[in-house]
Design an enzyme around this catalytic site. Structure first.
Site, PDB file in Angstrom:
ATOM      1  N   ARG A 271       0.786  -1.233   0.061  1.00 49.72           N
ATOM      2  CA  ARG A 271       0.119   0.079   0.173  1.00 49.72           C
ATOM      3  C   ARG A 271       0.810   1.228   0.040  1.00 49.72           C
ATOM      4  NH1 ARG A 271      -1.188   2.506   4.698  1.00 49.72           N
ATOM      5  NH2 ARG A 271      -1.098   0.629   5.873  1.00 49.72           N
ATOM      6  N   HIS A 275      -3.376   4.356   4.995  1.00 47.20           N
ATOM      7  CA  HIS A 275      -4.443   3.408   5.154  1.00 47.20           C
ATOM      8  C   HIS A 275      -5.750   4.274   4.499  1.00 47.20           C
ATOM      9  CE1 HIS A 275      -7.152   0.415   6.560  1.00 47.20           C
ATOM     10  NE2 HIS A 275      -7.707   1.356   7.296  1.00 47.20           N
ATOM     11  N   TYR A 284       4.478   4.802  11.264  1.00 47.89           N
ATOM     12  CA  TYR A 284       4.950   3.139  11.452  1.00 47.89           C
ATOM     13  C   TYR A 284       5.773   2.636  10.303  1.00 47.89           C
ATOM     14  CZ  TYR A 284       0.699   2.842   8.663  1.00 47.89           C
ATOM     15  OH  TYR A 284      -0.231   3.459   7.779  1.00 47.89           O
TER      16      TYR A 284
END
Length: 379
Positions: A271, A275, A284
């Protein structure tokens, strides 16, 4: 006298030697993700299919960037981008026949569009207007599923019911790596394998379940290995290789249609975007990781293969990109039009016969709307 000493009591005998009912070897996935582009297998791929995949990838990439922009303009409440995962999205749509069903997750808007769903209708849920903005029966695309993995048992149920009716139908259910930790994932695979239902499970392993990395999701060698525990084949494929994903999915669909039962496919992808527009991915993961995956971009991989083999020239590339820009312009124009919404539609398409509670709520809302209208007219 104990129970076991009573006359006629059951006295167990030593069990026979345990033997596995299924040989696990044929069910195990490949040691490495299967690839086509950049290998000898690419020469055997259908050029027309590759060009079609490329056109859909370019359109899909532009759709993702435009939808992401619409969230920044306040035209969408949220958009979970599939940028970087377009090969999985497009291949899933193209691997199915018209009579088959697609069961997407919330990130699979692009798969629904590639299947034929109107681009604006596909965004209606994410706009916050309806639970789903399209008729699932028109293109055989189930509603986008926001709760993780809940669409998987639905796919199994539909496929099993279709087989009982004698319908030649396959269901393809899409889920992310995070969804494999849900109970619905276990239940769906278990039922599908026991019933030998014609279902294909496509796991898009994009590395993170929001901020949770795969290493904290599972200790298995791969998500495809989980298939063995349910008694179905597992396949591992390069999720950025559109030709490879299409081939593996097509084989699994053919296998299911022929009565061979379900298959679990793990597509290893990434990805690129956050998100959703509400997520800060820099908390992260690092930029270096993202850039490494950009070098394995699904659009570039296929474009490099096609141009290198003389199957795509500059004019063809320009034409595909012009089509993508035209699609984006139409999407912007239509999304900038405020929809006419009727609050009473909240109670439509919930049950064939509304329950007593829904009827009561409907009348309460009707009364409130009437009161507001009277108050507005009096001003």
């Amino acid at each position: 006298m104990t129970v076991m000493e009573q006359r006629g009591a059951y006295r167990p005998s030593p069990p026979p030697a345990w033997q596995p009912r299924t040989d696990p070897a044929p069910l195990l996935p490949d040691a490495e993700p299967y690839r086509v582009l950049g290998t000898e297998a690419a020469a055997k791929a259908d050029p027309e299919l590759l060009r079609r995949l490329y056109g859909q990838l370019v359109l899909g990439r532009r759709y993702n960037t435009q939808a992401t922009a619409l969230t920044k303009q306040g035209r969408l409440a949220v958009y979970p981008s599939s940028t970087g995962q377009e090969a999985c999205e497009v291949a899933a749509a193209l691997a199915l026949e018209d009579r088959d069903w697609l069961f997407p997750s919330y990130r699979d808007t692009l798969a629904a569009v590639a299947r034929g769903v109107d681009p604006v209708q596909a965004l209606t849920l994410l706009r916050g207007d309806w639970h789903t903005g399209y008729d699932p029966y028109e293109h055989r695309v189930a509603p986008l599923s926001t709760p993780l993995a809940t669409q998987l048992p639905h796919a199994v149920g539909l496929a099993h019911a279709a087989r009982l009716k004698g319908d030649d139908v396959v269901a393809l259910a899409m889920v992310g790596d995070g969804g494999t930790s849900e109970g619905d994932f276990h239940e769906a695979l278990n039922f599908a394998a026991v019933w030998q239902a014609p279902v294909v499970f496509l796991v898009q392993n994009n590395g993170f379940a929001i901020s949770v990395p795969l290493a904290k999701q599972t200790a298995a060698p791969s998500l495809a290995h989980k298939a063995v525990g349910y008694g179905m084949p597992g396949r591992l494929v390069d999720g950025n290789d559109a030709a490879a994903v299409h081939e593996v999915l097509t084989d699994a669909v053919r296998h299911a249609r022929a009565g061979g039962g379900p298959t679990l496919i793990e597509a290893v992808t990434y990805r690129i975007d956050a998100h959703t527009n509400a997520d800060d991915a820099t908390r992260y993961r690092g930029d270096a990781e993202v850039e490494t995956w950009r070098a394995h971009d699904p659009v570039r991989l296929l474009e490099r293969e096609l141009t290198g083999r003389g199957l795509l020239d500059e004019d063809a590339v320009a034409a595909v990109r012009e089509d993508a820009e035209a699609m984006a312009a139409r999407l912007r124009e239509r999304m900038n039009q405020d929809p006419a919404l009727d609050p009473m539609d909240l109670f439509a398409h919930v049950y064939a016969e509304p329950t007593g509670q829904l009827r009561e709520q409907r009348e309460l809302l009707r009364a409130e709307l009437a009161a507001e209208a009277e108050e507005g007219a009096a001003r």
